[in-house]
Design a protein around this motif. Structure first.
Motif, PDB file in Angstrom:
ATOM      1  N   LEU A   1       0.838  -1.207   0.000  1.00 21.60           N
ATOM      2  CA  LEU A   1       0.000   0.000   0.000  1.00 21.60           C
ATOM      3  C   LEU A   1       0.871   1.254   0.000  1.00 21.60           C
ATOM      4  O   LEU A   1       0.427   2.337  -0.373  1.00 21.60           O
ATOM      5  N   PHE A   2       2.114   1.090   0.475  1.00 21.11           N
ATOM      6  CA  PHE A   2       3.077   2.194   0.468  1.00 21.11           C
ATOM      7  C   PHE A   2       4.274   1.761  -0.388  1.00 21.11           C
ATOM      8  O   PHE A   2       5.251   1.229   0.136  1.00 21.11           O
TER       9      PHE A   2
ATOM     10  N   ASP B   1       7.052   8.486   0.916  1.00 13.77           N
ATOM     11  CA  ASP B   1       6.782   9.764   1.600  1.00 13.77           C
ATOM     12  C   ASP B   1       5.557  10.462   0.999  1.00 13.77           C
ATOM     13  O   ASP B   1       4.699  10.973   1.718  1.00 13.77           O
ATOM     14  N   ALA B   2       5.504  10.486  -0.331  1.00 12.42           N
ATOM     15  CA  ALA B   2       4.397  11.186  -0.995  1.00 12.42           C
ATOM     16  C   ALA B   2       3.066  10.488  -0.696  1.00 12.42           C
ATOM     17  O   ALA B   2       2.042  11.141  -0.443  1.00 12.42           O
ATOM     18  N   VAL B   3       3.074   9.156  -0.674  1.00 17.88           N
ATOM     19  CA  VAL B   3       1.823   8.427  -0.401  1.00 17.88           C
ATOM     20  C   VAL B   3       1.395   8.657   1.047  1.00 17.88           C
ATOM     21  O   VAL B   3       0.222   8.876   1.343  1.00 17.88           O
ATOM     22  N   GLU B   4       2.373   8.653   1.953  1.00 20.17           N
ATOM     23  CA  GLU B   4       2.035   8.896   3.368  1.00 20.17           C
ATOM     24  C   GLU B   4       1.422  10.282   3.557  1.00 20.17           C
ATOM     25  O   GLU B   4       0.438  10.447   4.276  1.00 20.17           O
TER      26      GLU B   4
ATOM     27  N   GLY C   1       0.347  11.081 -11.333  1.00 21.83           N
ATOM     28  CA  GLY C   1       0.481   9.632 -11.139  1.00 21.83           C
ATOM     29  C   GLY C   1       0.580   9.178  -9.698  1.00 21.83           C
ATOM     30  O   GLY C   1       0.777   7.992  -9.425  1.00 21.83           O
ATOM     31  N   LEU C   2       0.407  10.145  -8.755  1.00 28.57           N
ATOM     32  CA  LEU C   2       0.430   9.727  -7.344  1.00 28.57           C
ATOM     33  C   LEU C   2      -0.849   8.956  -7.001  1.00 28.57           C
ATOM     34  O   LEU C   2      -0.836   8.007  -6.218  1.00 28.57           O
ATOM     35  N   LEU C   3      -1.969   9.392  -7.581  1.00 26.10           N
ATOM     36  CA  LEU C   3      -3.258   8.700  -7.396  1.00 26.10           C
ATOM     37  C   LEU C   3      -3.688   8.092  -8.729  1.00 26.10           C
ATOM     38  O   LEU C   3      -3.279   8.554  -9.795  1.00 26.10           O
ATOM     39  N   ASP C   4      -4.571   7.083  -8.613  1.00 25.23           N
ATOM     40  CA  ASP C   4      -5.238   6.526  -9.796  1.00 25.23           C
ATOM     41  C   ASP C   4      -4.277   5.825 -10.755  1.00 25.23           C
ATOM     42  O   ASP C   4      -4.540   5.741 -11.954  1.00 25.23           O
ATOM     43  N   GLY C   5      -3.163   5.313 -10.213  1.00 26.10           N
ATOM     44  CA  GLY C   5      -2.212   4.592 -11.065  1.00 26.10           C
ATOM     45  C   GLY C   5      -2.696   3.181 -11.344  1.00 26.10           C
ATOM     46  O   GLY C   5      -3.803   2.785 -10.953  1.00 26.10           O
ATOM     47  N   SER C   6      -1.840   2.394 -12.000  1.00 23.61           N
ATOM     48  CA  SER C   6      -2.271   1.027 -12.324  1.00 23.61           C
ATOM     49  C   SER C   6      -2.354   0.191 -11.047  1.00 23.61           C
ATOM     50  O   SER C   6      -3.197  -0.693 -10.932  1.00 23.61           O
ATOM     51  N   GLU C   7      -1.473   0.453 -10.082  1.00 24.07           N
ATOM     52  CA  GLU C   7      -1.538  -0.242  -8.784  1.00 24.07           C
ATOM     53  C   GLU C   7      -1.990   0.794  -7.738  1.00 24.07           C
ATOM     54  O   GLU C   7      -1.295   1.790  -7.520  1.00 24.07           O
ATOM     55  N   LEU C   8      -3.136   0.561  -7.123  1.00 27.39           N
ATOM     56  CA  LEU C   8      -3.643   1.554  -6.169  1.00 27.39           C
ATOM     57  C   LEU C   8      -2.848   1.497  -4.872  1.00 27.39           C
ATOM     58  O   LEU C   8      -2.307   0.456  -4.502  1.00 27.39           O
ATOM     59  N   ASN C   9      -2.760   2.633  -4.179  1.00 25.53           N
ATOM     60  CA  ASN C   9      -1.974   2.718  -2.949  1.00 25.53           C
ATOM     61  C   ASN C   9      -2.841   3.215  -1.777  1.00 25.53           C
ATOM     62  O   ASN C   9      -4.038   3.477  -1.940  1.00 25.53           O
TER      63      ASN C   9
ATOM     64  N   PHE D   1      -6.897   4.673  -1.457  1.00 27.55           N
ATOM     65  CA  PHE D   1      -7.958   4.065  -0.646  1.00 27.55           C
ATOM     66  C   PHE D   1      -8.436   5.002   0.467  1.00 27.55           C
ATOM     67  O   PHE D   1      -9.534   4.842   0.983  1.00 27.55           O
ATOM     68  N   GLN D   2      -7.601   5.957   0.841  1.00 25.31           N
ATOM     69  CA  GLN D   2      -8.041   6.939   1.834  1.00 25.31           C
ATOM     70  C   GLN D   2      -8.906   8.014   1.174  1.00 25.31           C
ATOM     71  O   GLN D   2      -9.922   8.430   1.732  1.00 25.31           O
TER      72      GLN D   2
END
Ligand code: GSH
Length: 247
Positions: free
Chosen positions: A79-80, A86-89, A176-184, A188-189
């Motif tokens: 998920l991270f 860092d950007a996902v967090e 590309g931080l959100l909505d990429g091919s693999e969700l993070n 989901f938040q």
């Protein structure tokens, strides 16, 4: 393993989506809203909120604790992702503010539309529970609105901030931080907080066609609920102004 939440909870949905994404088997425990706060305390969790996850002997409460525990216990898919941790967090933390804003807007609207609360929460409950939810809706909405500081002024502020919230989400999708091919974890938040705004008659038109709206539907295809056109017209002015500025 058991996930304690209630149908309609945006934070609960974040936890469900992350568990499903990892393909983990778990028991979904759909508590009654309002009673859920007492139930999670009785189950030994330290706080009053859902989602709450019992995994092995551990009790993990809160979306951001759950996302970290899931990566620790089931690393694939992460998920991270290490390359953008860092950007996902940071986006996940920011998304928790959007979670509060969405909840406050909902309670402001539910004080005006008596059917809104049951439409979102009755889900898979039995008929007696659904009847109880309908009857108790005004009390629960008042209680939850107080717990979450969902005053009219907070609701109006949430709407004033919404154009910039949507701009941020659109920009993160673009980069590309959100909505990429693999969700993070940030996907989901954030998506479960934008998605319910699409069932507000007052708000859908401002969000639907934007990248943020399409993203919310991709991550959360179904989110039962309906809120009639009940928000004061002047609260919507910032959204109208922003949408005129964009066209
Ligand atoms: N921000 C936290 C809080 C979750 C939260 O406030 N959940 C709501 C339901 S959507 C709740 O349980 N409220 C009851 C209360 O605060 O007593 C998280 O992401 O887990």
């Amino acid at each position: 393993m058991a996930l304690f939440t209630f149908d309609g909870s945006n934070a609960g949905l974040t936890a469900r989506l992350m568990l499903d994404h990892k393909g983990i088997d778990y028991r979904y425990v759909n508590l009654l809203p309002a009673a859920h706060a007492l139930a999670v305390r009785a189950l030994g969790f330290p706080g009053w909120t859902v989602p709450a996850l019992k995994v092995g002997g551990r009790r993990v409460q809160g979306t951001r604790n759950i996302s970290r525990a899931l990566d620790e216990l089931w690393p694939e898919p992460l998920l991270f992702p290490s390359a953008r941790r860092d950007a996902v967090e940071e986006a996940e933390r920011w998304g928790e503010d959007v979670q509060n804003a969405a909840r406050r807007l909902f309670y402001c609207a539910a004080r005006r539309d008596r059917s809104a609360f049951a439409s979102m929460t009755e889900g898979t409950h039995t008929l007696p529970a659904r009847l109880w939810l309908r009857a108790a809706a005004p009390l629960i909405v008042w209680l939850a609105g107080s717990v979450h500081a969902a005053t009219d002024s907070a609701g109006r502020d949430a709407l004033a901030a919404l154009p910039s919230v949507l701009d941020t989400i659109d920009a993160w999708i673009e980069e590309g931080l959100l909505d990429g091919s693999e969700l993070n974890a940030a996907d989901f938040q954030i998506a479960p907080n934008v998605r319910p705004m699409l069932f507000f008659e007052d708000l859908a038109a401002f969000i639907e066609a934007r990248p943020a709206g399409r993203f919310a539907r991709r991550v959360v295809p179904e989110y039962p609920g309906h809120v009639r056109r009940v928000l004061p017209d002047e609260w919507l002015e910032p959204l109208r102004a922003a949408s005129e500025g964009r066209s």
